[in-house]
Design a protein around this motif. Sequence first.
Motif, mmCIF file in Angstrom:
data_model
loop_
_atom_site.group_PDB
_atom_site.id
_atom_site.type_symbol
_atom_site.label_atom_id
_atom_site.label_comp_id
_atom_site.label_asym_id
_atom_site.label_seq_id
_atom_site.Cartn_x
_atom_site.Cartn_y
_atom_site.Cartn_z
ATOM 1 N N HIS A 114 1.804 1.957 -1.993
ATOM 2 C CA HIS A 114 2.606 3.174 -2.100
ATOM 3 C C HIS A 114 3.879 2.915 -2.910
ATOM 4 O O HIS A 114 4.239 3.712 -3.789
ATOM 5 N N LEU A 115 4.543 1.808 -2.637
ATOM 6 C CA LEU A 115 5.778 1.481 -3.356
ATOM 7 C C LEU A 115 5.499 1.099 -4.809
ATOM 8 O O LEU A 115 6.082 1.657 -5.744
ATOM 9 N N ASN A 116 4.598 0.124 -5.003
ATOM 10 C CA ASN A 116 4.371 -0.436 -6.335
ATOM 11 C C ASN A 116 3.666 0.521 -7.283
ATOM 12 O O ASN A 116 3.835 0.418 -8.501
ATOM 13 N N VAL A 117 2.871 1.441 -6.729
ATOM 14 C CA VAL A 117 2.063 2.328 -7.576
ATOM 15 C C VAL A 117 2.457 3.796 -7.430
ATOM 16 O O VAL A 117 2.885 4.438 -8.393
ATOM 17 N N LEU A 120 6.335 4.564 -7.937
ATOM 18 C CA LEU A 120 6.651 4.298 -9.340
ATOM 19 C C LEU A 120 6.086 5.397 -10.237
ATOM 20 O O LEU A 120 6.762 5.901 -11.146
ATOM 21 N N THR A 121 4.840 5.775 -9.998
ATOM 22 C CA THR A 121 4.200 6.795 -10.831
ATOM 23 C C THR A 121 4.884 8.146 -10.669
ATOM 24 O O THR A 121 5.131 8.855 -11.657
ATOM 25 N N HIS A 122 5.199 8.504 -9.432
ATOM 26 C CA HIS A 122 5.828 9.804 -9.175
ATOM 27 C C HIS A 122 7.249 9.841 -9.739
ATOM 28 O O HIS A 122 7.667 10.849 -10.337
ATOM 29 N N MET A 123 8.005 8.755 -9.569
ATOM 30 C CA MET A 123 9.353 8.683 -10.151
ATOM 31 C C MET A 123 9.280 8.837 -11.670
ATOM 32 O O MET A 123 10.080 9.557 -12.286
ATOM 33 N N TYR A 157 -1.107 -7.289 -4.817
ATOM 34 C CA TYR A 157 0.103 -7.233 -5.639
ATOM 35 C C TYR A 157 -0.248 -7.311 -7.120
ATOM 36 O O TYR A 157 0.233 -6.506 -7.936
ATOM 37 N N ALA A 158 -1.091 -8.280 -7.488
ATOM 38 C CA ALA A 158 -1.469 -8.441 -8.889
ATOM 39 C C ALA A 158 -2.177 -7.196 -9.405
ATOM 40 O O ALA A 158 -1.959 -6.776 -10.549
ATOM 41 N N ALA A 159 -3.013 -6.600 -8.561
ATOM 42 C CA ALA A 159 -3.724 -5.387 -8.976
ATOM 43 C C ALA A 159 -2.759 -4.240 -9.240
ATOM 44 O O ALA A 159 -2.932 -3.467 -10.190
ATOM 45 N N THR A 160 -1.710 -4.117 -8.414
ATOM 46 C CA THR A 160 -0.737 -3.039 -8.637
ATOM 47 C C THR A 160 0.039 -3.268 -9.932
ATOM 48 O O THR A 160 0.369 -2.308 -10.648
ATOM 49 N N LYS A 161 0.305 -4.524 -10.262
ATOM 50 C CA LYS A 161 1.035 -4.807 -11.492
ATOM 51 C C LYS A 161 0.163 -4.575 -12.726
ATOM 52 O O LYS A 161 0.667 -4.195 -13.798
#
Length: 350
Positions: A114-117, A120-123, A157-161
């Motif tokens: 939710h935080l990493n993806v 970030l996307t919504h912001m 984590y790596a997948a979100t990046k």
Amino acid sequence: MNTEAGKTALITGASNGIGQELAKLFAKDGYNLVLIGRNDDKLQQLAEGFEQDYGVQTTVIAKDLSRENVAEEVYNEVTGRGLTINVLVNDAAVSTYGKFATDTDWEREKALIHLNVLTLTHMTKLFLKDMVTRNEGKILQLASLVAITPFPLMAVYAATKAYVYNFTQSLNNELKDTNVTVTALLPNATDTNFFREAGAPQLNVEDQLDDPAVVAKDGYDALMSGKLKVIPGGAMNKAYEVMAYTMPQETLAGMMRHYNTPKEESEREKESSSTTSAWALGLGIAAAVVAGVALVTAYNNADALTRARYRYKATKLKYKANSVLDDAKEALVDSWDKVKHNVQNATTTA
């Protein structure tokens, strides 16, 4: 002179590490700041320091960015205060540590995604729309070198990046006819509290941490230049990128697993020398490729006299390289002869 006085930069994850260093760079250049994070006391302390040291206006918004709809809350609060965001920095990110199947907790991973993806996307969507309407703005997205490599024991984590990096490059194509740019920052492991917050013990990768101030400066310069991406640090970090695109994924995953392994475990179970040598060779070749590209670029941009000097030095290096290669070939032949001799002796004895 503060050339950016009156402009405002919004930075998530601003309370420490790369985000804090980025906030300092913006403040030095006269940007007013909107600092977002969970630690209200730390953010207030930083805000007071930036205001005293650089004379900028600083707004603190304490939010847990892993919550549902928090991006909209931030956007509404910012616009409700009449602030125009000229630069958005999506720096906030977290990780978990351990084997995905058996060690990690789903609730923490869900918050991580939710935080990493999602946040970030919504912001990005909310503030980017305003930037496109004004035809002015910059966004810095914190990706990672592991956006382009496997990263066992931090797989989610790596997948979100990887998502952040791909998302950023797609946006750049969509925005190419505007004055809005989006830059992906791909740092190597950095000297922050990232690994402890992920619940990891001391890891092998922590023997080669980059300075967050250096990472932030390289990211800031790339952002201001409108670059699509930047890998901060020296040639070795660039070499990792070359390896990511040339090395077999299984081999690359094994190397990254070694880096992400606890130091104590590595001391108990040493990696085989052949594997270590292969990784060292791969890094050496990749570093040579990076250096070669830099030399070719420098040569092409040089004047006639400088080019002549390059050719003279290259000729000398060629003779030296041939000598080194001859020595290496002799060493390899000798080693091979010894191996054959030992095998023959073992067969005869048996």
